[in-house]
Design a protein around this motif. Sequence first.
Motif, PDB file in Angstrom:
ATOM      1  N   ALA A  49       0.832  -1.211   0.000  1.00  0.00           N
ATOM      2  CA  ALA A  49       0.000   0.000   0.000  1.00  0.00           C
ATOM      3  C   ALA A  49       0.864   1.258   0.000  1.00  0.00           C
ATOM      4  O   ALA A  49       0.550   2.237  -0.672  1.00  0.00           O
ATOM      5  CB  ALA A  49      -0.933  -0.011   1.188  1.00  0.00           C
ATOM      6  N   SER A  50       1.953   1.244   0.760  1.00  0.00           N
ATOM      7  CA  SER A  50       2.853   2.397   0.784  1.00  0.00           C
ATOM      8  C   SER A  50       3.523   2.597  -0.573  1.00  0.00           C
ATOM      9  O   SER A  50       3.645   3.721  -1.048  1.00  0.00           O
ATOM     10  CB  SER A  50       3.927   2.214   1.849  1.00  0.00           C
ATOM     11  OG  SER A  50       3.349   2.130   3.108  1.00  0.00           O
ATOM     12  N   PHE A  51       3.946   1.513  -1.187  1.00  0.00           N
ATOM     13  CA  PHE A  51       4.588   1.595  -2.492  1.00  0.00           C
ATOM     14  C   PHE A  51       3.608   2.096  -3.554  1.00  0.00           C
ATOM     15  O   PHE A  51       3.958   2.926  -4.390  1.00  0.00           O
ATOM     16  CB  PHE A  51       5.139   0.225  -2.893  1.00  0.00           C
ATOM     17  CG  PHE A  51       5.786   0.216  -4.238  1.00  0.00           C
ATOM     18  CD1 PHE A  51       7.007   0.812  -4.440  1.00  0.00           C
ATOM     19  CD2 PHE A  51       5.152  -0.379  -5.319  1.00  0.00           C
ATOM     20  CE1 PHE A  51       7.608   0.813  -5.677  1.00  0.00           C
ATOM     21  CE2 PHE A  51       5.732  -0.390  -6.560  1.00  0.00           C
ATOM     22  CZ  PHE A  51       6.964   0.204  -6.749  1.00  0.00           C
ATOM     23  N   ALA A  52       2.393   1.615  -3.516  1.00  0.00           N
ATOM     24  CA  ALA A  52       1.390   2.038  -4.489  1.00  0.00           C
ATOM     25  C   ALA A  52       1.016   3.509  -4.303  1.00  0.00           C
ATOM     26  O   ALA A  52       0.711   4.200  -5.266  1.00  0.00           O
ATOM     27  CB  ALA A  52       0.144   1.170  -4.370  1.00  0.00           C
ATOM     28  N   ARG A  53       1.073   3.988  -3.082  1.00  0.00           N
ATOM     29  CA  ARG A  53       0.728   5.386  -2.830  1.00  0.00           C
ATOM     30  C   ARG A  53       1.815   6.332  -3.346  1.00  0.00           C
ATOM     31  O   ARG A  53       1.520   7.439  -3.798  1.00  0.00           O
ATOM     32  CB  ARG A  53       0.542   5.592  -1.333  1.00  0.00           C
ATOM     33  CG  ARG A  53       0.035   6.941  -0.975  1.00  0.00           C
ATOM     34  CD  ARG A  53      -0.297   7.028   0.467  1.00  0.00           C
ATOM     35  NE  ARG A  53      -0.891   8.314   0.750  1.00  0.00           N
ATOM     36  CZ  ARG A  53      -0.883   8.873   1.920  1.00  0.00           C
ATOM     37  NH1 ARG A  53      -0.339   8.252   2.950  1.00  0.00           N
ATOM     38  NH2 ARG A  53      -1.431  10.040   2.110  1.00  0.00           N
ATOM     39  N   TRP A  54       3.059   5.912  -3.295  1.00  0.00           N
ATOM     40  CA  TRP A  54       4.161   6.759  -3.740  1.00  0.00           C
ATOM     41  C   TRP A  54       4.207   6.893  -5.243  1.00  0.00           C
ATOM     42  O   TRP A  54       4.748   7.829  -5.786  1.00  0.00           O
ATOM     43  CB  TRP A  54       5.494   6.235  -3.236  1.00  0.00           C
ATOM     44  CG  TRP A  54       5.674   6.442  -1.779  1.00  0.00           C
ATOM     45  CD1 TRP A  54       4.956   7.251  -0.970  1.00  0.00           C
ATOM     46  CD2 TRP A  54       6.650   5.807  -0.960  1.00  0.00           C
ATOM     47  NE1 TRP A  54       5.413   7.162   0.304  1.00  0.00           N
ATOM     48  CE2 TRP A  54       6.452   6.285   0.351  1.00  0.00           C
ATOM     49  CE3 TRP A  54       7.645   4.895  -1.203  1.00  0.00           C
ATOM     50  CZ2 TRP A  54       7.235   5.878   1.404  1.00  0.00           C
ATOM     51  CZ3 TRP A  54       8.417   4.498  -0.149  1.00  0.00           C
ATOM     52  CH2 TRP A  54       8.219   4.988   1.138  1.00  0.00           C
ATOM     53  N   ARG A  55       3.696   5.923  -5.961  1.00  0.00           N
ATOM     54  CA  ARG A  55       3.723   5.978  -7.420  1.00  0.00           C
ATOM     55  C   ARG A  55       2.680   6.928  -7.843  1.00  0.00           C
ATOM     56  O   ARG A  55       2.401   7.610  -8.554  1.00  0.00           O
ATOM     57  CB  ARG A  55       3.462   4.603  -8.023  1.00  0.00           C
ATOM     58  CG  ARG A  55       4.635   3.682  -7.767  1.00  0.00           C
ATOM     59  CD  ARG A  55       4.485   2.392  -8.503  1.00  0.00           C
ATOM     60  NE  ARG A  55       4.125   2.569  -9.874  1.00  0.00           N
ATOM     61  CZ  ARG A  55       4.947   2.409 -10.901  1.00  0.00           C
ATOM     62  NH1 ARG A  55       6.168   2.071 -10.677  1.00  0.00           N
ATOM     63  NH2 ARG A  55       4.557   2.536 -12.126  1.00  0.00           N
TER      64      ARG A  55
END
Length: 72
Positions: free
Chosen positions: A66-72
């Motif tokens: 979820a954190s990785f998807a939010r940064w993209r």
Amino acid sequence: MQVFHLAWLSLYAVFTAPPILPALVLVPSDSSAAALGSLSAMLVGRLTMGPTYDLLGPRRTSGWLASFARWR
């Protein structure tokens, strides 16, 4: 429970994409490439996330994703 629902939702999304492809007015080679790309993305995602769930646990892995998807 959230991981379970995301898993069946992703599987549902992969197999419901081909019926809507005629509405997109694509040539047959594009529609087959889209179906193949969708299936291969699902397989890669499941093959990478499965061992990661076993290694780190579902809570940490889903949080990282979820954190990785939010940064993209």
